[in-house]
Scaffold this motif. Structure first.
Motif, PDB file in Angstrom:
ATOM      1  N   LEU A  21      60.802  -0.706  60.210  1.00 31.70           N
ATOM      2  CA  LEU A  21      60.001  -1.779  60.795  1.00 31.70           C
ATOM      3  C   LEU A  21      60.481  -3.151  60.346  1.00 31.70           C
ATOM      4  N   ASN A  22      60.923  -3.273  59.111  1.00 37.31           N
ATOM      5  CA  ASN A  22      61.413  -4.567  58.638  1.00 37.31           C
ATOM      6  C   ASN A  22      62.691  -4.986  59.361  1.00 37.31           C
ATOM      7  N   VAL A  23      63.528  -4.036  59.745  1.00 37.92           N
ATOM      8  CA  VAL A  23      64.693  -4.377  60.570  1.00 37.92           C
ATOM      9  C   VAL A  23      64.216  -4.893  61.935  1.00 37.92           C
ATOM     10  N   CYS A 112      70.588 -10.183  73.742  1.00 36.71           N
ATOM     11  CA  CYS A 112      69.688 -10.073  72.589  1.00 36.71           C
ATOM     12  C   CYS A 112      68.474  -9.199  72.913  1.00 36.71           C
ATOM     13  N   VAL A 113      67.895  -9.407  74.083  1.00 37.99           N
ATOM     14  CA  VAL A 113      66.729  -8.627  74.499  1.00 37.99           C
ATOM     15  C   VAL A 113      67.111  -7.150  74.628  1.00 37.99           C
ATOM     16  N   ASP A 114      68.262  -6.867  75.216  1.00 35.86           N
ATOM     17  CA  ASP A 114      68.710  -5.475  75.350  1.00 35.86           C
ATOM     18  C   ASP A 114      68.897  -4.816  73.983  1.00 35.86           C
ATOM     19  N   ALA A 115      69.498  -5.540  73.038  1.00 35.33           N
ATOM     20  CA  ALA A 115      69.708  -4.991  71.695  1.00 35.33           C
ATOM     21  C   ALA A 115      68.371  -4.772  70.985  1.00 35.33           C
ATOM     22  N   TYR A 116      67.448  -5.699  71.146  1.00 35.80           N
ATOM     23  CA  TYR A 116      66.121  -5.555  70.544  1.00 35.80           C
ATOM     24  C   TYR A 116      65.396  -4.360  71.137  1.00 35.80           C
ATOM     25  N   ASN A 117      65.493  -4.199  72.438  1.00 35.47           N
ATOM     26  CA  ASN A 117      64.834  -3.079  73.100  1.00 35.47           C
ATOM     27  C   ASN A 117      65.417  -1.748  72.628  1.00 35.47           C
ATOM     28  N   LEU A 118      66.719  -1.680  72.462  1.00 32.62           N
ATOM     29  CA  LEU A 118      67.349  -0.461  71.953  1.00 32.62           C
ATOM     30  C   LEU A 118      66.834  -0.156  70.542  1.00 32.62           C
ATOM     31  N   ALA A 119      66.710  -1.179  69.707  1.00 36.47           N
ATOM     32  CA  ALA A 119      66.174  -0.980  68.356  1.00 36.47           C
ATOM     33  C   ALA A 119      64.729  -0.481  68.409  1.00 36.47           C
ATOM     34  N   LEU A 120      63.946  -0.988  69.364  1.00 35.83           N
ATOM     35  CA  LEU A 120      62.572  -0.509  69.542  1.00 35.83           C
ATOM     36  C   LEU A 120      62.554   0.964  69.936  1.00 35.83           C
ATOM     37  N   TYR A 121      63.421   1.343  70.863  1.00 38.12           N
ATOM     38  CA  TYR A 121      63.498   2.742  71.278  1.00 38.12           C
ATOM     39  C   TYR A 121      63.876   3.635  70.106  1.00 38.12           C
ATOM     40  N   ASP A 122      64.869   3.210  69.322  1.00 32.47           N
ATOM     41  CA  ASP A 122      65.299   3.990  68.162  1.00 32.47           C
ATOM     42  C   ASP A 122      64.165   4.125  67.143  1.00 32.47           C
ATOM     43  N   ALA A 123      63.449   3.040  66.887  1.00 35.45           N
ATOM     44  CA  ALA A 123      62.335   3.080  65.937  1.00 35.45           C
ATOM     45  C   ALA A 123      61.206   3.971  66.453  1.00 35.45           C
ATOM     46  N   THR A 124      60.968   3.928  67.761  1.00 28.64           N
ATOM     47  CA  THR A 124      59.935   4.781  68.354  1.00 28.64           C
ATOM     48  C   THR A 124      60.308   6.249  68.196  1.00 28.64           C
ATOM     49  N   ASP A 125      61.568   6.587  68.435  1.00 23.49           N
ATOM     50  CA  ASP A 125      62.028   7.964  68.227  1.00 23.49           C
ATOM     51  C   ASP A 125      61.840   8.384  66.774  1.00 23.49           C
ATOM     52  N   MET A 130      58.746  11.369  62.544  1.00 18.64           N
ATOM     53  CA  MET A 130      58.027  11.316  61.265  1.00 18.64           C
ATOM     54  C   MET A 130      56.529  11.582  61.417  1.00 18.64           C
ATOM     55  N   GLY A 131      56.064  11.766  62.644  1.00 11.65           N
ATOM     56  CA  GLY A 131      54.641  12.004  62.867  1.00 11.65           C
ATOM     57  C   GLY A 131      53.777  10.768  62.731  1.00 11.65           C
ATOM     58  N   LEU A 132      54.361   9.606  62.956  1.00 11.73           N
ATOM     59  CA  LEU A 132      53.621   8.340  62.867  1.00 11.73           C
ATOM     60  C   LEU A 132      53.184   7.930  64.279  1.00 11.73           C
ATOM     61  N   TRP A 133      52.150   8.582  64.776  1.00 14.01           N
ATOM     62  CA  TRP A 133      51.739   8.439  66.172  1.00 14.01           C
ATOM     63  C   TRP A 133      51.252   7.044  66.506  1.00 14.01           C
ATOM     64  N   VAL A 134      50.596   6.384  65.558  1.00 19.05           N
ATOM     65  CA  VAL A 134      50.142   5.010  65.805  1.00 19.05           C
ATOM     66  C   VAL A 134      51.342   4.126  66.109  1.00 19.05           C
ATOM     67  N   ASP A 135      52.426   4.328  65.356  1.00 15.31           N
ATOM     68  CA  ASP A 135      53.625   3.515  65.564  1.00 15.31           C
ATOM     69  C   ASP A 135      54.288   3.835  66.895  1.00 15.31           C
ATOM     70  N   VAL A 136      54.264   5.108  67.294  1.00 18.99           N
ATOM     71  CA  VAL A 136      54.816   5.478  68.599  1.00 18.99           C
ATOM     72  C   VAL A 136      54.095   4.696  69.691  1.00 18.99           C
ATOM     73  N   ASN A 137      52.777   4.655  69.620  1.00 21.96           N
ATOM     74  CA  ASN A 137      51.998   3.932  70.634  1.00 21.96           C
ATOM     75  C   ASN A 137      52.257   2.434  70.596  1.00 21.96           C
ATOM     76  N   ASP A 138      52.208   1.847  69.393  1.00 24.25           N
ATOM     77  CA  ASP A 138      52.413   0.398  69.267  1.00 24.25           C
ATOM     78  C   ASP A 138      53.806  -0.014  69.734  1.00 24.25           C
ATOM     79  N   LEU A 139      54.821   0.709  69.269  1.00 25.19           N
ATOM     80  CA  LEU A 139      56.202   0.347  69.616  1.00 25.19           C
ATOM     81  C   LEU A 139      56.497   0.592  71.091  1.00 25.19           C
ATOM     82  N   SER A 140      55.896   1.631  71.657  1.00 20.18           N
ATOM     83  CA  SER A 140      56.083   1.888  73.098  1.00 20.18           C
ATOM     84  C   SER A 140      55.510   0.754  73.936  1.00 20.18           C
ATOM     85  N   ALA A 141      54.357   0.233  73.529  1.00 19.27           N
ATOM     86  CA  ALA A 141      53.753  -0.884  74.262  1.00 19.27           C
ATOM     87  C   ALA A 141      54.638  -2.125  74.179  1.00 19.27           C
TER      88      ALA A 141
END
Length: 160
Positions: A21-23, A112-125, A130-141
């Motif tokens: 998340l800090n990245v 920049c937006v494309d790279a940020y979006n890819l990082a969001l997708y990777d973090a969501t995966d 890791m079973g962090l469902w709240v983060d899956v929902n937040d990051l997907s939004a």
């Protein structure tokens, strides 16, 4: 260092995901700065449209950063915020320093937006694994909003 968290996942999982998340926060700060620079400096025949779009991205990045940084805190971590911290972690493409041409700024911001979006997708995966469902929902939004803005930038750059 980890603080107490209402998240039921073990500390090592929370710590590892706080790093992810800090990245995202660092990349979000870089995106905010790129969008602000484009918003404040764009020139050309599409000024009105691009100025508004760049401002929307800037404002969105501020909101997404707040959501993600607060999640770091809720997981028991400490969010990055200082420029030297974020510069060390950010992975977005470099943004042009002296550019004012609206379409060139649009192309640079789209990267920049494309790279940020890819990082969001990777973090969501990673959150899903890791079973962090709240983060899956937040990051997907957040990814949905970022993807829409990326589409708007890309559509602006397409030839008729």
């Amino acid at each position: 260092m980890m603080f107490r968290s209402p998240c039921p996942r073990p500390e090592q999982i929370r710590l590892a995901f706080c790093e992810t998340l800090n990245v995202l926060v660092a990349n979000g700060m870089a995106l905010y700065n790129a969008a602000a620079k484009a918003h404040w400096n764009t020139r050309g025949p599409l000024f009105v449209e691009l100025h508004a779009l760049f401002g929307e991205i800037k404002d969105g990045a501020a909101e997404w950063n707040d959501t993600i940084a607060e999640r770091v805190g809720r997981l028991g971590g400490v969010a990055v915020a200082l420029s030297e911290e974020t510069m060390a972690l950010a992975t977005l493409p470099a943004f042009p320093k002296d550019e004012t041409d609206g379409l060139k700024l649009c192309a640079a911001l789209a990267a920049c937006v494309d790279a940020y979006n890819l990082a969001l997708y990777d973090a969501t995966d990673r959150a899903n694994t890791m079973g962090l469902w709240v983060d899956v929902n937040d990051l997907s939004a957040i990814a949905s909003a970022v993807e829409k803005l990326g589409w708007m930038l890309s559509a602006t750059l397409e030839k008729a």
